[in-house]
Design a protein around this motif. Structure first.
Motif, PDB file in Angstrom:
ATOM      1  N   CYS A  87       0.764  -1.256  -0.057  1.00  0.00           N
ATOM      2  CA  CYS A  87       0.147   0.002  -0.076  1.00  0.00           C
ATOM      3  C   CYS A  87       0.877   1.270  -0.042  1.00  0.00           C
ATOM      4  O   CYS A  87       1.945   1.220   0.543  1.00  0.00           O
ATOM      5  N   ASP A  88       0.479   2.176  -0.749  1.00  0.00           N
ATOM      6  CA  ASP A  88       1.045   3.563  -0.794  1.00  0.00           C
ATOM      7  C   ASP A  88       1.090   4.164   0.468  1.00  0.00           C
ATOM      8  O   ASP A  88      -0.100   4.792   0.733  1.00  0.00           O
ATOM      9  N   PRO A  89       2.182   4.811   1.090  1.00  0.00           N
ATOM     10  CA  PRO A  89       1.750   5.525   2.180  1.00  0.00           C
ATOM     11  C   PRO A  89       1.032   6.664   1.886  1.00  0.00           C
ATOM     12  O   PRO A  89       0.306   7.119   2.957  1.00  0.00           O
ATOM     13  N   MET A  90       1.228   7.605   0.930  1.00  0.00           N
ATOM     14  CA  MET A  90       0.359   8.944   0.921  1.00  0.00           C
ATOM     15  C   MET A  90      -0.909   8.478   0.322  1.00  0.00           C
ATOM     16  O   MET A  90      -2.008   9.381   0.823  1.00  0.00           O
ATOM     17  N   ALA A  91      -1.555   7.215  -0.152  1.00  0.00           N
ATOM     18  CA  ALA A  91      -2.748   6.923  -0.300  1.00  0.00           C
ATOM     19  C   ALA A  91      -3.569   6.691   1.010  1.00  0.00           C
ATOM     20  O   ALA A  91      -4.207   7.013   1.526  1.00  0.00           O
ATOM     21  N   ILE A  92      -2.384   6.007   1.980  1.00  0.00           N
ATOM     22  CA  ILE A  92      -2.881   5.601   3.538  1.00  0.00           C
ATOM     23  C   ILE A  92      -3.163   7.039   4.197  1.00  0.00           C
ATOM     24  O   ILE A  92      -4.244   7.370   4.858  1.00  0.00           O
ATOM     25  N   ARG A  93      -2.228   8.017   4.206  1.00  0.00           N
ATOM     26  CA  ARG A  93      -2.382   9.365   4.617  1.00  0.00           C
ATOM     27  C   ARG A  93      -3.723   9.891   4.290  1.00  0.00           C
ATOM     28  O   ARG A  93      -4.471  10.521   4.966  1.00  0.00           O
ATOM     29  N   TYR A  94      -3.831  10.090   2.730  1.00  0.00           N
ATOM     30  CA  TYR A  94      -5.062  10.464   2.270  1.00  0.00           C
ATOM     31  C   TYR A  94      -6.273   9.830   2.947  1.00  0.00           C
ATOM     32  O   TYR A  94      -7.238  10.858   3.221  1.00  0.00           O
ATOM     33  N   LEU A  95      -6.166   8.612   2.913  1.00  0.00           N
ATOM     34  CA  LEU A  95      -7.515   7.921   3.480  1.00  0.00           C
ATOM     35  C   LEU A  95      -7.506   8.159   4.882  1.00  0.00           C
ATOM     36  O   LEU A  95      -8.813   8.563   5.423  1.00  0.00           O
ATOM     37  N   LEU A  96      -6.586   8.344   5.461  1.00  0.00           N
ATOM     38  CA  LEU A  96      -6.631   8.591   7.153  1.00  0.00           C
ATOM     39  C   LEU A  96      -7.341  10.052   7.427  1.00  0.00           C
ATOM     40  O   LEU A  96      -8.160  10.360   8.475  1.00  0.00           O
ATOM     41  N   LEU A  97      -6.889  11.053   6.498  1.00  0.00           N
ATOM     42  CA  LEU A  97      -7.258  12.306   6.806  1.00  0.00           C
ATOM     43  C   LEU A  97      -8.729  12.701   6.291  1.00  0.00           C
ATOM     44  O   LEU A  97      -9.280  13.585   6.457  1.00  0.00           O
ATOM     45  N   SER A  98      -9.088  11.910   5.181  1.00  0.00           N
ATOM     46  CA  SER A  98     -10.333  12.392   4.141  1.00  0.00           C
ATOM     47  C   SER A  98     -11.736  12.115   5.007  1.00  0.00           C
ATOM     48  O   SER A  98     -12.736  12.504   4.566  1.00  0.00           O
ATOM     49  N   THR A  99     -11.626  11.536   6.131  1.00  0.00           N
ATOM     50  CA  THR A  99     -12.897  11.509   6.809  1.00  0.00           C
ATOM     51  C   THR A  99     -13.021  12.430   8.104  1.00  0.00           C
ATOM     52  O   THR A  99     -11.785  12.347   8.449  1.00  0.00           O
ATOM     53  N   HIS A 100     -13.941  13.339   8.298  1.00  0.00           N
ATOM     54  CA  HIS A 100     -13.965  14.257   9.531  1.00  0.00           C
ATOM     55  C   HIS A 100     -13.714  13.435  10.822  1.00  0.00           C
ATOM     56  O   HIS A 100     -14.163  12.323  10.901  1.00  0.00           O
ATOM     57  N   TYR A 101     -12.652  14.061  11.493  1.00  0.00           N
ATOM     58  CA  TYR A 101     -12.049  13.462  12.842  1.00  0.00           C
ATOM     59  C   TYR A 101     -13.049  13.065  13.783  1.00  0.00           C
ATOM     60  O   TYR A 101     -12.708  12.122  14.581  1.00  0.00           O
ATOM     61  N   ARG A 102     -14.318  13.705  13.643  1.00  0.00           N
ATOM     62  CA  ARG A 102     -15.174  13.315  14.861  1.00  0.00           C
ATOM     63  C   ARG A 102     -16.276  12.425  14.310  1.00  0.00           C
ATOM     64  O   ARG A 102     -17.009  12.091  14.980  1.00  0.00           O
ATOM     65  N   GLN A 103     -16.099  11.715  13.125  1.00  0.00           N
ATOM     66  CA  GLN A 103     -16.697  10.519  12.716  1.00  0.00           C
ATOM     67  C   GLN A 103     -16.001   9.386  12.732  1.00  0.00           C
ATOM     68  O   GLN A 103     -14.809   9.307  12.445  1.00  0.00           O
ATOM     69  N   GLN A 104     -16.632   8.289  12.936  1.00  0.00           N
ATOM     70  CA  GLN A 104     -16.030   7.053  12.967  1.00  0.00           C
ATOM     71  C   GLN A 104     -15.557   6.917  11.686  1.00  0.00           C
ATOM     72  O   GLN A 104     -16.164   7.291  10.585  1.00  0.00           O
ATOM     73  N   PHE A 105     -14.395   6.173  11.437  1.00  0.00           N
ATOM     74  CA  PHE A 105     -13.944   6.150  10.119  1.00  0.00           C
ATOM     75  C   PHE A 105     -13.665   4.564   9.803  1.00  0.00           C
ATOM     76  O   PHE A 105     -13.229   3.718  10.664  1.00  0.00           O
ATOM     77  N   ASN A 106     -14.239   4.176   8.736  1.00  0.00           N
ATOM     78  CA  ASN A 106     -14.256   3.076   8.289  1.00  0.00           C
ATOM     79  C   ASN A 106     -12.905   2.591   7.269  1.00  0.00           C
ATOM     80  O   ASN A 106     -13.228   2.917   6.315  1.00  0.00           O
ATOM     81  N   PHE A 107     -11.841   2.012   7.674  1.00  0.00           N
ATOM     82  CA  PHE A 107     -10.823   1.711   6.746  1.00  0.00           C
ATOM     83  C   PHE A 107     -11.362   0.452   5.818  1.00  0.00           C
ATOM     84  O   PHE A 107     -11.429  -0.736   6.467  1.00  0.00           O
ATOM     85  N   THR A 108     -11.091   0.514   4.639  1.00  0.00           N
ATOM     86  CA  THR A 108     -11.171  -0.458   3.604  1.00  0.00           C
ATOM     87  C   THR A 108     -10.274  -0.323   2.438  1.00  0.00           C
ATOM     88  O   THR A 108      -9.799   0.438   2.449  1.00  0.00           O
ATOM     89  N   PHE A 109      -9.966  -1.740   1.937  1.00  0.00           N
ATOM     90  CA  PHE A 109      -8.864  -1.589   1.152  1.00  0.00           C
ATOM     91  C   PHE A 109      -9.444  -0.927  -0.242  1.00  0.00           C
ATOM     92  O   PHE A 109      -8.675  -0.573  -1.223  1.00  0.00           O
ATOM     93  N   GLU A 110     -10.872  -1.104  -0.551  1.00  0.00           N
ATOM     94  CA  GLU A 110     -11.635  -0.224  -1.466  1.00  0.00           C
ATOM     95  C   GLU A 110     -11.308   1.145  -1.466  1.00  0.00           C
ATOM     96  O   GLU A 110     -11.125   1.873  -2.263  1.00  0.00           O
ATOM     97  N   GLY A 111     -11.550   1.578  -0.128  1.00  0.00           N
ATOM     98  CA  GLY A 111     -11.530   3.086   0.340  1.00  0.00           C
ATOM     99  C   GLY A 111      -9.865   3.566  -0.179  1.00  0.00           C
ATOM    100  O   GLY A 111      -9.612   4.422  -0.776  1.00  0.00           O
ATOM    101  N   LEU A 112      -8.979   2.587  -0.033  1.00  0.00           N
ATOM    102  CA  LEU A 112      -7.487   2.890  -0.144  1.00  0.00           C
ATOM    103  C   LEU A 112      -7.120   2.975  -1.415  1.00  0.00           C
ATOM    104  O   LEU A 112      -6.371   3.881  -1.957  1.00  0.00           O
ATOM    105  N   GLU A 113      -7.963   2.226  -2.293  1.00  0.00           N
ATOM    106  CA  GLU A 113      -7.620   2.287  -3.783  1.00  0.00           C
ATOM    107  C   GLU A 113      -8.093   3.559  -4.420  1.00  0.00           C
ATOM    108  O   GLU A 113      -7.563   4.271  -5.010  1.00  0.00           O
ATOM    109  N   ALA A 114      -9.400   4.124  -3.929  1.00  0.00           N
ATOM    110  CA  ALA A 114     -10.154   5.358  -4.144  1.00  0.00           C
ATOM    111  C   ALA A 114      -9.115   6.474  -3.615  1.00  0.00           C
ATOM    112  O   ALA A 114      -8.824   7.589  -4.468  1.00  0.00           O
ATOM    113  N   ALA A 115      -8.566   6.252  -2.468  1.00  0.00           N
ATOM    114  CA  ALA A 115      -7.455   7.274  -2.172  1.00  0.00           C
ATOM    115  C   ALA A 115      -6.531   7.352  -2.827  1.00  0.00           C
ATOM    116  O   ALA A 115      -5.948   8.656  -3.234  1.00  0.00           O
ATOM    117  N   LYS A 116      -5.801   6.521  -3.320  1.00  0.00           N
ATOM    118  CA  LYS A 116      -4.607   6.311  -4.394  1.00  0.00           C
ATOM    119  C   LYS A 116      -5.029   6.979  -5.638  1.00  0.00           C
ATOM    120  O   LYS A 116      -4.075   7.778  -5.999  1.00  0.00           O
TER     121      LYS A 116
END
Ligand SMILES: [Zn+2]
Length: 473
Positions: free
Chosen positions: A294-323
């Protein structure tokens, strides 16, 4: 049209509402974030908090604040002691290894370093001094075994951060472990007298042989570097109780002053819809993801792209979209560097619009999803202009510098282009070598070092752990 001076609003856990952010000293922010407990590799739930804190810091800097950031390293507590004993490794060697791994991971995720990283084991005198203040003021007492506890009944504000109700029944009951549930709110350990299970981990102090509780560490270290009252304290919602509640109690009882003015908490992370847990097979450290390619910048983007006060669901599909989002952003920036068409006069207004929308959204308690939506609207419009050859060299330059300034906040494109970024293959080899060293397989470790050297990467084993650098050409 004149717009009012931007004001950043943040959701303050203390009052459960959004408040205009006003630092104590104009233009300067003093911020404390609870750092990693260095007993294992940090997992992606930990990094959700660290990436959010980084985004907050970058946004405040973007708005012109000077930020002084302190992040502690918890290198003595129940977990680190247990971990070092199970590995038969001295505590310092054990925690240095994971502290070093944390710094490497944070750098790979393009997290800007804190100004200070105080370690708990280097601040025992400060903790002892703070506990003495609490004893002198009657907020703490010594138990039969020589441990020192905070008396929650003496502090009427106890529970004001996590909003827990303390029942009378619990007053006087004591908890010695660092972590416990809300229902178990009771007097907690500031100083733990030595027991045989602690082995050789203790400090000789005026309280006798022992070690600090986890909560007092953060109070002592934050106040040392930021003062008795400071602006922002950030952490994960899972630490709100007991850790942050106890920090508030200890600090405010000792000083009689407010501790942190704004408390920000990020929500939990789920993985594929479930709580992340080893037993569910969905537990990932950042390194696990790196090993999966997995690309670190995609991981970073995915981690920051949901508002911090919402529960965040990490998925590999989401990681592809982030990439692909990161790629879209870097592609348009690359295209703008080559654009040299006719001016359509449209770009100036587009730049103003995205600047305002992105800014308004981020000022609104870091509403990053709205900010990103406006950014990608802009990217689409710019791509259309480039396709039609309707953007001049000067306009392209203006659009590029706008994107660059917004990426300085997101931190996903600029670093991807840095040439000293380690190639994936090299990262894998470094991780493998660390594994080998952990099981004392020196032969493999040495072979991997040679392999890395051939790739131009120098690995050094220092007292602080493993360090690497790219050989200068
Ligand atoms: Zn803390």
């Amino acid at each position: 049209m004149n717009r009012p001076t931007p004001t950043v609003r943040l959701f303050n856990t203390l009052n459960r509402k959004k408040e205009v952010f006003m630092p104590m000293a104009s233009g300067k922010v003093r911020m404390y974030t609870c750092g990693p407990t260095v007993y294992d590799y940090a997992h992606i739930g930990n990094f959700r908090a660290f990436v959010f804190e980084d985004l907050l810091k970058r946004w405040l800097k973007h708005r012109g604040f000077k930020v002084f950031h302190v992040m502690n390293l918890t290198d003595v507590d129940d977990k680190t002691i247990k971990g070092s004993q199970s590995q038969n490794t001295p505590l310092k060697q054990y925690t240095d290894f994971y502290a070093n791994a944390f710094f490497e991971d944070a750098a790979a995720l393009n997290i800007e370093p804190a100004n200070v990283y105080p370690r708990a084991t280097e601040h025992i005198p400060e903790m002892v001094a703070l506990i003495k203040r609490l004893l002198a003021k009657g907020f703490a007492y010594e138990s039969d075994d020589g441990s020192i506890y905070f008396a929650i009944s003496k502090f009427p504000d106890y529970g004001k951060l996590s909003k827990i109700q303390v029942h009378d029944l619990k007053a006087g009951a004591r908890v010695k472990v660092d972590e416990y549930a809300k229902e178990e709110a009771q007097d907690f350990a500031l100083w733990k007298a030595w027991t045989p299970e602690d082995g050789d981990i203790y400090w000789e102090t005026e309280f006798g042989k022992g070690r600090p509780g986890w909560h007092i560490e953060c109070s002592a270290m934050s106040m040392k570097y930021l003062g008795e009252t400071f602006d922002i304290h950030v952490g994960g919602v899972d630490n709100m109780f007991p850790h942050h509640e106890n920090e508030v109690a200890q600090s405010e009882a000792a000083t009689g002053k407010p501790f942190a003015c704004y408390w920000l908490h990020n929500e939990h992370l789920l993985v594929e819809g479930k709580k992340m847990a080893k037993r569910f097979g969905n537990f990932y450290t950042f390194r696990d993801l790196q090993k999966k390619g997995c690309d670190p910048m995609a991981i970073r983007y995915l981690l920051l792209s949901t508002h911090y006060r919402q529960q965040f669901n990490f998925t590999f599909e989401g990681l592809e979209a982030a990439k692909s989002a990161v790629e879209r952003l870097s592609n348009v920036m690359r295209r703008l560097q080559d654009a040299d068409g006719k001016s359509s006069g449209e770009i100036a207004q587009l730049i103003i619009n995205v600047g305002e929308c992105f800014g308004d959204a981020m000022d609104d308690d870091l509403n990053v999803s709205v900010a990103l939506a406006s950014l990608f609207d802009f990217v689409r419009e710019v791509n259309n202009l480039i396709d039609a050859n309707n953007i001049s060299k000067l306009e392209a330059k203006q659009a590029h510098s706008l994107l660059k300034s917004l990426d300085k906040v997101l931190g996903v494109v600029g670093e991807a282009e840095k040439k000293d970024t380690l190639q994936k293959e090299a990262q894998d080899l470094i991780a493998k070598r660390e594994e080998a060293r952990k099981v004392k397989d020196w032969k493999t470790a040495d072979m991997l070092r040679q392999q890395l050297k051939a790739m131009g990467i120098i690995v050094e084993d220092t007292q602080q752990g493993v360090r690497w650098k790219v050989e200068e050409a």
